[in-house]
Design a protein around this motif. Structure first.
Motif, short mmCIF file in Angstrom:
data_model
loop_
_atom_site.label_atom_id
_atom_site.label_comp_id
_atom_site.label_asym_id
_atom_site.label_seq_id
_atom_site.Cartn_x
_atom_site.Cartn_y
_atom_site.Cartn_z
N ASP A 172 6.11 0.88 0.71
CA ASP A 172 7.54 0.60 0.80
C ASP A 172 8.40 1.85 0.59
O ASP A 172 9.41 2.02 1.27
N ALA A 173 8.02 2.72 -0.32
CA ALA A 173 8.87 3.86 -0.70
C ALA A 173 9.23 4.73 0.50
O ALA A 173 10.39 5.12 0.68
N ASP A 174 8.23 5.04 1.33
CA ASP A 174 8.51 5.90 2.49
C ASP A 174 8.37 5.17 3.82
O ASP A 174 8.48 5.79 4.89
N GLY A 175 8.12 3.86 3.77
CA GLY A 175 8.00 3.08 5.00
C GLY A 175 6.83 3.49 5.87
O GLY A 175 6.88 3.36 7.09
N SER A 176 5.74 3.96 5.25
CA SER A 176 4.59 4.44 6.02
C SER A 176 3.59 3.32 6.28
O SER A 176 3.52 2.33 5.56
N TRP A 177 2.77 3.53 7.30
CA TRP A 177 1.82 2.52 7.79
C TRP A 177 0.49 3.19 8.08
O TRP A 177 0.45 4.30 8.63
N SER A 178 -0.61 2.53 7.72
CA SER A 178 -1.92 3.10 8.03
C SER A 178 -2.95 2.00 8.18
O SER A 178 -2.84 0.93 7.57
N PHE A 179 -3.94 2.26 9.01
CA PHE A 179 -5.09 1.37 9.17
C PHE A 179 -6.14 1.81 8.17
O PHE A 179 -6.52 2.98 8.12
N ILE A 180 -6.63 0.88 7.33
CA ILE A 180 -7.58 1.29 6.29
C ILE A 180 -9.00 0.84 6.57
O ILE A 180 -9.93 1.29 5.91
N GLY A 181 -9.21 -0.05 7.54
CA GLY A 181 -10.58 -0.41 7.87
C GLY A 181 -10.75 -1.87 8.24
O GLY A 181 -9.82 -2.67 8.17
N LYS A 182 -11.97 -2.19 8.62
CA LYS A 182 -12.36 -3.55 8.96
C LYS A 182 -13.70 -3.83 8.31
O LYS A 182 -14.67 -3.10 8.53
N PRO A 183 -13.80 -4.87 7.48
CA PRO A 183 -15.06 -5.15 6.79
C PRO A 183 -16.19 -5.45 7.77
O PRO A 183 -15.97 -6.03 8.84
N ASN A 184 -17.38 -5.05 7.38
CA ASN A 184 -18.58 -5.39 8.12
C ASN A 184 -19.19 -6.62 7.45
O ASN A 184 -19.84 -6.52 6.41
N PHE A 185 -18.94 -7.77 8.04
CA PHE A 185 -19.45 -9.02 7.48
C PHE A 185 -20.90 -9.19 7.93
O PHE A 185 -21.20 -9.91 8.89
N ILE A 186 -21.79 -8.53 7.24
CA ILE A 186 -23.20 -8.49 7.64
C ILE A 186 -23.80 -9.90 7.65
O ILE A 186 -23.69 -10.65 6.68
N GLY A 187 -24.41 -10.24 8.78
CA GLY A 187 -25.06 -11.53 8.90
C GLY A 187 -24.19 -12.65 9.42
O GLY A 187 -24.69 -13.74 9.70
N ALA A 218 -17.40 -18.66 4.10
CA ALA A 218 -17.69 -17.93 2.87
C ALA A 218 -16.51 -17.06 2.46
O ALA A 218 -15.63 -16.74 3.26
N ILE A 219 -16.51 -16.67 1.18
CA ILE A 219 -15.56 -15.71 0.64
C ILE A 219 -16.28 -14.38 0.46
O ILE A 219 -17.38 -14.33 -0.10
N TRP A 220 -15.66 -13.32 0.96
CA TRP A 220 -16.23 -11.98 0.85
C TRP A 220 -15.32 -11.11 -0.01
O TRP A 220 -14.10 -11.31 -0.06
N SER A 226 -13.91 2.12 -1.15
CA SER A 226 -15.14 2.48 -0.43
C SER A 226 -15.22 1.90 0.97
O SER A 226 -15.99 2.38 1.80
N GLY A 227 -14.45 0.84 1.23
CA GLY A 227 -14.53 0.17 2.52
C GLY A 227 -15.74 -0.73 2.66
O GLY A 227 -16.03 -1.22 3.76
N GLN A 228 -16.45 -0.98 1.57
CA GLN A 228 -17.64 -1.81 1.61
C GLN A 228 -17.30 -3.28 1.34
O GLN A 228 -16.41 -3.58 0.54
N ALA A 229 -18.03 -4.17 2.00
CA ALA A 229 -17.82 -5.60 1.83
C ALA A 229 -19.13 -6.27 1.44
O ALA A 229 -20.21 -5.88 1.90
N SER A 230 -19.03 -7.29 0.60
CA SER A 230 -20.21 -8.06 0.20
C SER A 230 -19.80 -9.52 0.03
O SER A 230 -18.66 -9.82 -0.33
N GLU A 231 -20.74 -10.40 0.30
CA GLU A 231 -20.43 -11.82 0.19
C GLU A 231 -20.32 -12.21 -1.28
O GLU A 231 -21.22 -11.95 -2.08
N LEU A 232 -19.21 -12.84 -1.63
CA LEU A 232 -19.01 -13.33 -3.00
C LEU A 232 -19.67 -14.70 -3.17
O LEU A 232 -20.43 -14.92 -4.11
N ALA A 233 -19.37 -15.61 -2.25
CA ALA A 233 -19.96 -16.96 -2.33
C ALA A 233 -19.72 -17.70 -1.03
O ALA A 233 -18.68 -17.55 -0.39
N LYS A 234 -20.69 -18.49 -0.64
CA LYS A 234 -20.49 -19.45 0.44
C LYS A 234 -19.67 -20.62 -0.11
O LYS A 234 -19.79 -20.98 -1.29
N ILE A 235 -18.87 -21.23 0.74
CA ILE A 235 -18.08 -22.37 0.29
C ILE A 235 -19.00 -23.49 -0.19
O ILE A 235 -18.69 -24.20 -1.15
N SER A 236 -20.16 -23.62 0.43
CA SER A 236 -21.12 -24.65 0.01
C SER A 236 -21.64 -24.40 -1.40
O SER A 236 -22.08 -25.33 -2.08
#
Length: 391
Positions: A172-187, A218-220, A226-236
């Motif tokens: 907000d301070a400088d109105g800047s914008w950046s792309f930080i990544g896209k998780p790799n939802f392995i599996g 699932a919730i990841w 780091s840009g790393q993603a891991s599965e926290l839990a399946k809804i089931s």
């Protein structure tokens, strides 16, 4: 996305009175008792500084503004370059200067309408002074409208994402914008719908939900640094009944105890929506034997506040808190954000009244201290909120 909306009466703005615990139909006093005739909105956002609400209509992508004090809706329209019916943003935001940021379009076959990259591969804005405009320095990873988002607790940094999982940062301070990544939802098979997005209070994690694929919903957990993603839990794993539904959705919906809330549903199956609470820290402690559950509590004393923790002390622990100031009518005047560190090898830390309230001014009736669960490292005990005794 067709003209059937013209057969509808129109939408209503609603408010919620926390003290009275009831909803208020704000549009009841407007012409014909609706916000705007035949218009339906699919996303809303507030401008607290100017006491306004904004909404985006579907399928026309028209921006509307509601003046809360004046009880009046104004249709602001849309950029002239936006033609035809395209996918409407489910998330938009307002910065500290009153500018509204909007987007539209979808790369998904079910909603794609031949969006031009020259028009929809960027964020757009509405400025109350100058009107609509395109932001060439706010590029997107394809013509996909923003779907979810959440500010950090200081309202300084916003994280937002499209339904493909592309994550962006707005400062907000400088109105800047950046792309930080896209998780790799392995599996995870296919391209899941990312309709769950919950930023932890410490600003380190984003909990994202994947749904509507052949893989289980699932919730990841996404680590921003780091840009790393891991599965926290399946809804089931959390609830078998909720897991029977096709979609999960919900963003920026944390409670004061460290849980966020999502809904689980299927369209047109005559089954009501299920609401599910998720406490990510307790889930991590339950699933990972190396993750020690730490509970933080607080006690007040004449000198100030003592923060204490249970469990291991092998590492230092940053604890978040806030001090809310209220007037004689118990309306909140201000909220002071703070953080403290319980040092390595220590189980507690003392906070003085001077450190908690460094810039208090007169005019408040009481000051309330509360620990903020960080959504990442610790949970809070029953003793986490109380009034401070200010001399």
């Amino acid at each position: 996305m067709d003209f059937n909306f013209l057969n509808t009466r129109g939408f209503h703005w609603y408010g919620y009175d926390i003290i009275e615990n009831k909803f208020l139909d704000l549009s009841a006093v407007e012409p014909d008792g609706v916000g705007a005739a035949t218009v339906q909105i699919v996303s809303i956002q507030k401008d607290e500084k100017n006491n306004l609400l904004y909404g985006m209509s579907v399928p026309e992508n028209r921006l509307l503004r509601y003046d809360i004090a004046g009880s009046e809706t104004t249709i602001l329209g849309s950029p002239v370059e936006w033609s035809d019916f395209v996918y409407t943003n489910r998330f938009m935001w307002v910065d500290s200067r009153g500018r509204v940021y909007i987007s539209a379009g979808s790369a998904r076959a079910q909603w794609k309408r031949g969006e031009s990259p020259d028009i929809f591969n960027n964020i757009w804005y509405y400025d109350p002074e100058s009107g609509f405009g395109q932001l060439d320095d706010f590029p997107l990873q394809g013509p996909n409208a923003m779907e979810v988002g959440q500010w950090d607790r200081a309202n300084e940094i916003l994280y937002t994402a499209d339904d493909q999982g592309n994550i962006y940062r707005f400062v907000d301070a400088d109105g800047s914008w950046s792309f930080i990544g896209k998780p790799n939802f392995i599996g995870v098979e296919g391209t899941p719908k990312i309709w769950v997005f919950q930023l932890s209070a410490d600003g380190e994690k984003i909990y994202m939900g994947v749904s509507d694929t052949s893989s289980p919903n699932a919730i990841w957990e996404y680590d921003i640094a780091s840009g790393q993603a891991s599965e926290l839990a399946k809804i089931s794993d959390l609830d078998n009944v909720s897991a029977t539904q096709q979609f999960i959705t919900g963003y920026d919906s944390w409670d004061s105890r460290g849980s966020f809330y999502i809904s689980s549903f299927t369209m047109y199956n005559d089954v009501n929506v299920y609401m599910l609470g998720v406490d990510p820290v307790r889930i991590k402690a339950s699933n990972d034997p190396d993750f020690m559950l730490i509970e933080v509590g607080a006690q007040t004393n004449d000198a100030g506040v003592r923060l204490s923790r249970t469990g291991t002390t092998t590492e230092s622990l940053e604890v978040l808190y806030e001090v809310s100031l209220y007037d004689a009518n118990d309306s909140r005047l201000n909220k002071l954000l703070g953080e403290s560190v319980i040092a390595q090898g220590q189980s507690s830390v003392e906070l003085t009244l001077e450190s908690l309230t460094p810039s208090l001014s007169s005019g408040f009736s009481r000051a309330e201290f509360s620990i903020v669960p960080d959504g990442n490292d610790y949970v809070i005990g029953n003793a986490y909120k109380f009034d401070l005794t200010i001399p």
